[in-house]
Design a protein around this motif. Structure first.
Motif, mmCIF file in Angstrom:
data_model
loop_
_atom_site.group_PDB
_atom_site.id
_atom_site.type_symbol
_atom_site.label_atom_id
_atom_site.label_comp_id
_atom_site.label_asym_id
_atom_site.label_seq_id
_atom_site.Cartn_x
_atom_site.Cartn_y
_atom_site.Cartn_z
ATOM 1 N N ALA A 1 -5.766 13.045 -12.550
ATOM 2 C CA ALA A 1 -5.573 12.993 -14.001
ATOM 3 C C ALA A 1 -6.663 12.180 -14.691
ATOM 4 N N SER B 1 -16.595 9.499 -14.293
ATOM 5 C CA SER B 1 -16.764 10.675 -15.146
ATOM 6 C C SER B 1 -17.915 10.492 -16.126
ATOM 7 N N CYS C 1 0.000 9.238 -14.097
ATOM 8 C CA CYS C 1 -0.989 10.199 -14.611
ATOM 9 C C CYS C 1 -1.292 9.944 -16.081
ATOM 10 N N VAL D 1 -12.598 15.270 -10.481
ATOM 11 C CA VAL D 1 -11.302 15.128 -9.822
ATOM 12 C C VAL D 1 -11.461 14.510 -8.439
ATOM 13 N N ASP E 1 -10.122 8.421 -20.250
ATOM 14 C CA ASP E 1 -10.733 8.904 -21.488
ATOM 15 C C ASP E 1 -11.278 7.743 -22.316
ATOM 16 N N GLU F 1 -15.488 19.813 -13.260
ATOM 17 C CA GLU F 1 -14.115 19.325 -13.079
ATOM 18 C C GLU F 1 -13.816 18.969 -11.641
ATOM 19 N N GLY G 1 -5.089 16.044 -19.306
ATOM 20 C CA GLY G 1 -5.394 15.461 -17.998
ATOM 21 C C GLY G 1 -4.146 14.980 -17.288
ATOM 22 N N SER H 1 -4.987 8.871 -17.125
ATOM 23 C CA SER H 1 -5.750 9.814 -17.946
ATOM 24 C C SER H 1 -6.214 9.171 -19.245
ATOM 25 N N PHE I 1 -9.934 14.219 -14.698
ATOM 26 C CA PHE I 1 -9.871 15.375 -15.599
ATOM 27 C C PHE I 1 -9.870 14.928 -17.059
ATOM 28 N N GLY I 2 -8.992 13.977 -17.382
ATOM 29 C CA GLY I 2 -8.930 13.505 -18.762
ATOM 30 C C GLY I 2 -10.220 12.864 -19.221
#
Length: 410
Positions: free
Chosen positions: A148, A30, A186, A119, A194, A115, A161, A190, A151-152
């Motif tokens: 998760a 990410s 998850c 993902v 992050d 996103e 997330g 997540s 996304f997070g």
């Protein structure tokens, strides 16, 4: 009892370690995606002639996917299908392919998000990591954790997330078995995703909501009314994107021709109308929606160009454009709804996404994480109403209608 406990502990530790590892690799992916898209969008803004190459880049990416993509071309829907009914391993090549395709979409001016890319990278890398751990029995949870973590990590919203990784599986309620199976992995993935993004030093966008609104009765009433508007917009986006996808497939049997033709239309519209704000992510326009009232047509223009870009087969995601559409729509209706522009932009930001993705709880949690408790709670009310009013159509075709009685079929 001691043997049972020891057996459970032996299974628990590898599960925690694997979930954390998934979050780390998803977060690193990410961070790479955010940095690459920042470069692509900045480069395009300084060299607007790159827009002329959008059709050719679309053809090139379409050809690579047609020739080498295989099952990776299924995108987010492939992930949901594999969680519901595991058949084959999600191919690792999904990660580099979707990263390359998304960066090229943004570099040359397509209207898309990130996103879907985060993902897909998170889930395909999670599957690869699980193979190293030989954890085949955790496959459903592994894919949920990858979703998760991606996304997070990409949005800086670890609680949302984690909920998204479970809630996105179905329209309605996914069932306690899926929640119990996936929520632990998850959450770990997540938060790890992050944290990894933050430790790498990649920063997320901050949105200037302004003063927190009061939670008086009429504020809730106005939030619910705004949610009806946002739900209608979410339904319009989903229907238009699916309709354009089907139209391009009917018109062009050879897949690479779809983004070639669609890219030509997107480039022509942006160039002829000087609609540069709608290319790429559109982050500056999202921020502008919080700061001041936007004309009504801004959200509609972003909706149409994004549906056209993604319907033609360009790579990217829907969620950041949905943030744009919702924030601009919320800003516009502040002309008739007596709430602050920032609060209504925040409501639209979360609610259009929540309704289109069929994830109202994730939308509520995201709103609280991004906008604070008061604005977040009002935005959460808008999310739930928008979800109920958006009809059975969503952006993810592979979602299963588990409990449709919780959603109005308008």
């Amino acid at each position: 009892m001691s043997r049972v406990r020891q057996s459970a502990e032996k299974k628990l530790f590898p599960s925690i370690l694997l979930s954390a590892g998934i979050g780390i690799v998803a977060g690193a992916a990410s961070a790479l995606l955010i940095a690459a898209l920042n470069w692509a969008n900045t480069t395009r803004e300084h060299h607007r002639w790159l827009l002329a190459l959008l059709p050719l880049s679309g053809f090139a990416v379409g050809w690579v996917y047609w020739r080498y993509g295989g099952r990776a071309a299924g995108g987010n829907n492939l992930l949901l299908e594999e969680i519901h009914d595991p058949q084959e391993t999600v191919p690792l090549r999904m990660a580099p392919l979707v990263l390359l395709g998304t960066v090229l979409t943004h570099l040359f001016g397509g209207s898309a998000g990130r996103e879907g890319t985060a993902v897909q990278m998170g889930a395909s890398l999670a599957e690869w990591l699980a193979e190293l751990f030989t954890e085949h029995q955790m496959r459903r949870a592994v894919l949920m954790a990858g979703i998760a973590g991606g996304f997070g990590g990409v949005f800086g919203t670890p609680w949302a997330g984690a909920i998204f990784g479970v809630e996105v599986l179905a329209v309605g309620w996914v069932g306690w078995s899926s929640v119990l199976e996936g929520i632990g992995p998850c959450l770990i993935a997540s938060f790890a995703g992050d944290l990894t993004v933050r430790l790498i030093g990649v920063h997320h966008t901050q949105y200037p909501v302004g003063a927190q609104p009061s939670l008086q009765l009429m504020s809730w009433v106005w939030a619910a009314l705004a949610g009806m508007v946002f739900g209608t917009i979410a339904r319009l986006f989903s229907m238009l994107e699916h309709g354009l996808t089907a139209w391009f497939k009917r018109m062009f049997a050879y897949p690479p021709f779809r983004p070639l033709a669609g890219g030509a239309l997107v480039a022509l519209l942006i160039w002829s109308l000087h609609a540069w704000q709608f290319a790429g992510l559109g982050i500056p326009s999202i921020i502008a929606s919080f700061a001041g009232q936007q004309p009504w047509w801004v959200w509609a223009a972003k909706l149409g160009l994004t549906a056209l870009t993604l319907g033609a087969g360009f790579k990217g995601g829907e969620v950041t454009p949905l943030f744009f559409i919702g924030a601009a729509a919320g800003s516009a209706i502040s002309a008739v709804i007596p709430l602050s522009t920032g609060a209504l932009a925040a409501m639209g930001f979360a609610a259009v996404f929540a309704a289109a993705a069929n994830t109202p709880i994730a939308g509520l949690i995201m709103a609280i994480e991004l906008f604070g408790p008061h604005t977040g709670l009002l935005a959460g009310a808008a999310c739930i109403v928008a979800y109920l009013c958006s009809g059975p159509v969503g952006i993810y075709a592979a979602q299963q209608p588990m409990e449709t009685r919780w959603k109005f079929r308008l």
